[in-house]
Design a protein around this motif. Structure first.
Motif, PDB file in Angstrom:
ATOM      1  N   SER A   1      13.558  14.037  26.204  1.00 19.22           N
ATOM      2  CA  SER A   1      13.106  12.883  26.093  1.00 19.22           C
ATOM      3  C   SER A   1      12.961  11.713  27.277  1.00 19.22           C
ATOM      4  O   SER A   1      11.604  11.133  27.267  1.00 19.22           O
ATOM      5  CB  SER A   1      13.874  12.072  24.832  1.00 19.22           C
ATOM      6  OG  SER A   1      14.081  13.004  23.937  1.00 19.22           O
ATOM      7  N   ALA A   2      13.579  11.975  28.383  1.00 14.62           N
ATOM      8  CA  ALA A   2      13.812  11.526  29.907  1.00 14.62           C
ATOM      9  C   ALA A   2      11.706  11.714  30.618  1.00 14.62           C
ATOM     10  O   ALA A   2      10.738  11.158  30.777  1.00 14.62           O
ATOM     11  CB  ALA A   2      14.077  11.220  30.173  1.00 14.62           C
TER      12      ALA A   2
ATOM     13  N   MET B   1      23.843   6.911  19.966  1.00 18.28           N
ATOM     14  CA  MET B   1      22.790   7.382  19.622  1.00 18.28           C
ATOM     15  C   MET B   1      22.027   6.723  19.082  1.00 18.28           C
ATOM     16  O   MET B   1      20.737   6.835  19.339  1.00 18.28           O
ATOM     17  CB  MET B   1      22.743   9.258  18.961  1.00 18.28           C
ATOM     18  CG  MET B   1      24.009   9.858  20.047  1.00 18.28           C
ATOM     19  SD  MET B   1      24.026  11.437  18.839  1.00 18.28           S
ATOM     20  CE  MET B   1      22.284  11.826  17.747  1.00 18.28           C
ATOM     21  N   THR B   2      22.466   5.640  17.568  1.00 11.29           N
ATOM     22  CA  THR B   2      21.615   5.038  17.060  1.00 11.29           C
ATOM     23  C   THR B   2      21.423   4.051  18.415  1.00 11.29           C
ATOM     24  O   THR B   2      20.097   3.748  18.128  1.00 11.29           O
ATOM     25  CB  THR B   2      23.002   3.544  16.395  1.00 11.29           C
ATOM     26  OG1 THR B   2      23.710   4.979  15.317  1.00 11.29           O
ATOM     27  CG2 THR B   2      21.649   3.162  15.701  1.00 11.29           C
ATOM     28  N   SER B   3      22.072   3.487  19.514  1.00  8.76           N
ATOM     29  CA  SER B   3      21.798   2.597  20.124  1.00  8.76           C
ATOM     30  C   SER B   3      20.021   2.642  21.493  1.00  8.76           C
ATOM     31  O   SER B   3      19.660   2.782  21.707  1.00  8.76           O
ATOM     32  CB  SER B   3      22.794   2.327  21.237  1.00  8.76           C
ATOM     33  OG  SER B   3      23.227   3.242  22.055  1.00  8.76           O
ATOM     34  N   LEU B   4      20.354   4.553  21.425  1.00  6.47           N
ATOM     35  CA  LEU B   4      19.603   4.878  21.593  1.00  6.47           C
ATOM     36  C   LEU B   4      17.322   5.044  21.457  1.00  6.47           C
ATOM     37  O   LEU B   4      16.485   4.263  22.380  1.00  6.47           O
ATOM     38  CB  LEU B   4      19.200   6.235  21.945  1.00  6.47           C
ATOM     39  CG  LEU B   4      19.705   6.789  23.308  1.00  6.47           C
ATOM     40  CD1 LEU B   4      20.077   7.943  23.109  1.00  6.47           C
ATOM     41  CD2 LEU B   4      20.192   6.894  24.353  1.00  6.47           C
TER      42      LEU B   4
ATOM     43  N   PHE C   1      12.327  15.250  15.940  1.00  4.44           N
ATOM     44  CA  PHE C   1      13.526  15.692  15.399  1.00  4.44           C
ATOM     45  C   PHE C   1      13.196  16.482  15.133  1.00  4.44           C
ATOM     46  O   PHE C   1      13.567  17.676  15.650  1.00  4.44           O
ATOM     47  CB  PHE C   1      13.208  14.780  13.872  1.00  4.44           C
ATOM     48  CG  PHE C   1      14.703  15.192  13.489  1.00  4.44           C
ATOM     49  CD1 PHE C   1      15.347  14.385  12.849  1.00  4.44           C
ATOM     50  CD2 PHE C   1      14.291  16.294  12.107  1.00  4.44           C
ATOM     51  CE1 PHE C   1      16.805  14.894  12.188  1.00  4.44           C
ATOM     52  CE2 PHE C   1      16.116  16.534  11.646  1.00  4.44           C
ATOM     53  CZ  PHE C   1      17.029  15.783  11.416  1.00  4.44           C
ATOM     54  N   ALA C   2      12.060  17.102  14.694  1.00  4.83           N
ATOM     55  CA  ALA C   2      11.456  18.665  14.938  1.00  4.83           C
ATOM     56  C   ALA C   2      12.052  19.949  16.311  1.00  4.83           C
ATOM     57  O   ALA C   2      12.504  20.836  16.300  1.00  4.83           O
ATOM     58  CB  ALA C   2      10.455  19.153  14.743  1.00  4.83           C
ATOM     59  N   VAL C   3      11.516  19.226  17.464  1.00  6.94           N
ATOM     60  CA  VAL C   3      11.520  19.620  18.350  1.00  6.94           C
ATOM     61  C   VAL C   3      12.978  19.757  18.477  1.00  6.94           C
ATOM     62  O   VAL C   3      13.395  20.915  19.276  1.00  6.94           O
ATOM     63  CB  VAL C   3      10.932  19.190  19.475  1.00  6.94           C
ATOM     64  CG1 VAL C   3      11.245  19.280  21.035  1.00  6.94           C
ATOM     65  CG2 VAL C   3       9.341  19.348  19.195  1.00  6.94           C
TER      66      VAL C   3
ATOM     67  N   ALA D   1      13.957   9.807  21.941  1.00  5.13           N
ATOM     68  CA  ALA D   1      15.332  10.550  21.922  1.00  5.13           C
ATOM     69  C   ALA D   1      16.953  10.674  20.736  1.00  5.13           C
ATOM     70  O   ALA D   1      16.697  11.728  20.574  1.00  5.13           O
ATOM     71  CB  ALA D   1      16.012   9.481  23.683  1.00  5.13           C
ATOM     72  N   ALA D   2      16.852   9.324  20.005  1.00  7.58           N
ATOM     73  CA  ALA D   2      17.305   9.411  18.934  1.00  7.58           C
ATOM     74  C   ALA D   2      17.353  10.383  18.217  1.00  7.58           C
ATOM     75  O   ALA D   2      17.659  11.019  17.837  1.00  7.58           O
ATOM     76  CB  ALA D   2      17.905   7.949  18.831  1.00  7.58           C
TER      77      ALA D   2
END
Length: 446
Positions: A51-52, A404-407, A164-166, A60-61
């Motif tokens: 993601s980065a 994870m949510t904060s991402l 999500f799929a990746v 990313a989340a």
């Protein structure tokens, strides 16, 4: 003949049994957790780094949420694991896409929560039919809740769904990576566990001997299933025959005490293929459990508890009602009142303490890189701990989930931590209530 006691009253009395609290505090033995934990951490690290690398930290989340597919099938033989992870990935993506699409359509929250409740019930039934084992349907509900993050456009649905799929695909690849170097590792572990269980049964005192013997017999049966899978595959067949001979000797030791089932082989001989059960495929599990009532009852309880949990928290004005549905679903991933009460105590108490730990982490406003490092570390620790004590694992699961949510965007540290704790406790309580109130329909005697 006196009338049989009401199952509701029986379950209500059972809920108050002090043995539940003792069981909720008990630390369980666990082995072979490090390799599985490192796989989970590796999957999370890869998707976050990717993601980065592509400059989409905002996705990313969702990619890391898809990577939670890796939590399933930890100890399954690789061919079964391949099918299981692929199936779970499909369910994950479908659940996320469904709620994300409803969010993009502007569907009322109550409608989306109703769909999440149906997803939770169907996933619970499916996990019971296929016998996925932990973590069951709870992570599917987490995936569905991820699709409720709005506002959302159709292009956003496509981007998030792709991420999500990746993440799910990467989880499949990481989960199957061991096949390249040690394709017989799950079978070796299963035979070792069987031998250890038999050894413990022989050393057990008179008061623990029956339970230890049942545990040993189950471990032997589990090892035979894994070996049957490996025996039907060319690459693992030779090793499976050697391990089957070792298992036959172990099983004979158990049977010599009159506690297990005999195996048609002598120590040191290689048993023929027909001494092992047929290879168990996912569809075989479905056929075997289809006519049982457990999966229907479990799915029904989860739907009802999730509807009430989502509705109650929405009416109370809480900000994350899907988390209450997640709490109810996680509590109900078992058939007995004892399991539900123990799981509710562990999840509720562990989440409250975990939210207190998450608060300063969220308030620190860590950089993206630092947040990713902490998330990966927490996932590894969680996998090491969760088999030993679910409540202790919630101390790391809760900060991990909130980070994870904060991402995905800016969050209020105190508000989101408090919401996670309160929503989870409400869901856990309603899950126990569903076990008390919802029972199989009893037919009148003819």
């Amino acid at each position: 003949m006196p009338p049989s006691p009401s199952p509701v009253l029986t379950s209500a009395r059972d809920v108050l049994d002090p043995a539940h609290l003792r069981a909720a505090l008990r630390i369980n033995p666990a082995d072979a957790t490090l390799a599985a934990a490192l796989r989970v951490g590796a999957a999370a690290a890869v998707v976050l780094a990717l993601s980065a690398a592509v400059g989409r930290a905002d996705l990313a989340a969702f990619a890391s949420l898809g990577a939670l597919v890796i939590l399933y099938g930890r100890y399954e033989p690789y061919r079964r694991r391949a099918s299981l992870l692929a199936g779970v990935a499909g369910v994950f993506v479908a659940a996320f896409a469904l709620t994300a699409s409803l969010t993009a359509l502007g569907a009322p929250t109550v409608v989306v929560l109703g769909v999440v409740a149906l997803v939770a019930g169907l996933a619970t039934a499916l996990c019971a039919l296929v016998r996925t084992g932990p973590p069951g349907a709870s992570i599917v509900v987490f995936a569905a809740a991820g699709g409720m993050v709005g506002p959302l456009t159709w292009s956003g649905v496509a981007e998030r769904g792709t991420a999500f799929a990746v993440g799910a695909v990467i989880a499949w690849l990481v989960g199957m990576s061991g096949y390249l170097v040690r394709p017989s590792a799950p079978a070796r572990l299963a035979v070792r566990r069987a031998a250890d269980a038999v050894r413990r049964s022989l050393d057990a005192g008179p008061d623990r001997a029956p339970e230890a013997a049942r545990t040993a017999a189950a471990a032997v049966a589990r090892a035979r299933e894994v070996l049957a899978d490996d025996l039907s595959h060319r690459r693992t067949r030779d090793t499976a025959r050697v391990l089957a001979a070792e298992l036959a000797a172990v099983a004979e030791v158990l049977d010599a005490d009159g506690l297990g089932d005999p195996v048609a082989a002598r120590p040191g001989t290689v048993p023929p293929a027909d001494t092992l059960p047929a290879r168990r495929r996912l569809r075989d599990d479905v056929r075997a459990t289809w006519h049982t009532a457990g999966w229907r009852l479990g799915g029904t309880r989860v739907v009802l508890a999730s509807v009430v949990a989502g509705g109650a928290t929405l009416a109370a004005g809480l900000s994350h009602p899907a988390w209450a549905q997640l709490g109810a679903t996680a509590t109900l991933q078992g058939a007995s009142t004892h399991h539900a009460v123990v799981r509710a105590l562990q999840r509720g108490g562990g989440t409250v303490l975990g939210a207190l730990l998450a608060w300063p982490l969220l308030a620190a406003h860590l950089s993206f890189a630092a947040t990713c490092v902490v998330v990966v570390a927490l996932q590894v620790v969680t996998e090491i701990v969760v088999g030993r004590h679910y409540g202790l694992a919630m101390l790391t699961i809760t900060p991990m989930a909130l980070l994870m949510t904060s991402l995905g965007g800016t969050v209020d540290p105190g508000g989101i931590a408090a919401s996670r704790a309160l929503d989870t406790v409400i869901g856990a309580v309603l899950g126990v209530l569903a076990v008390v109130l919802v029972h199989p329909r009893r037919h009148a005697a003819g």
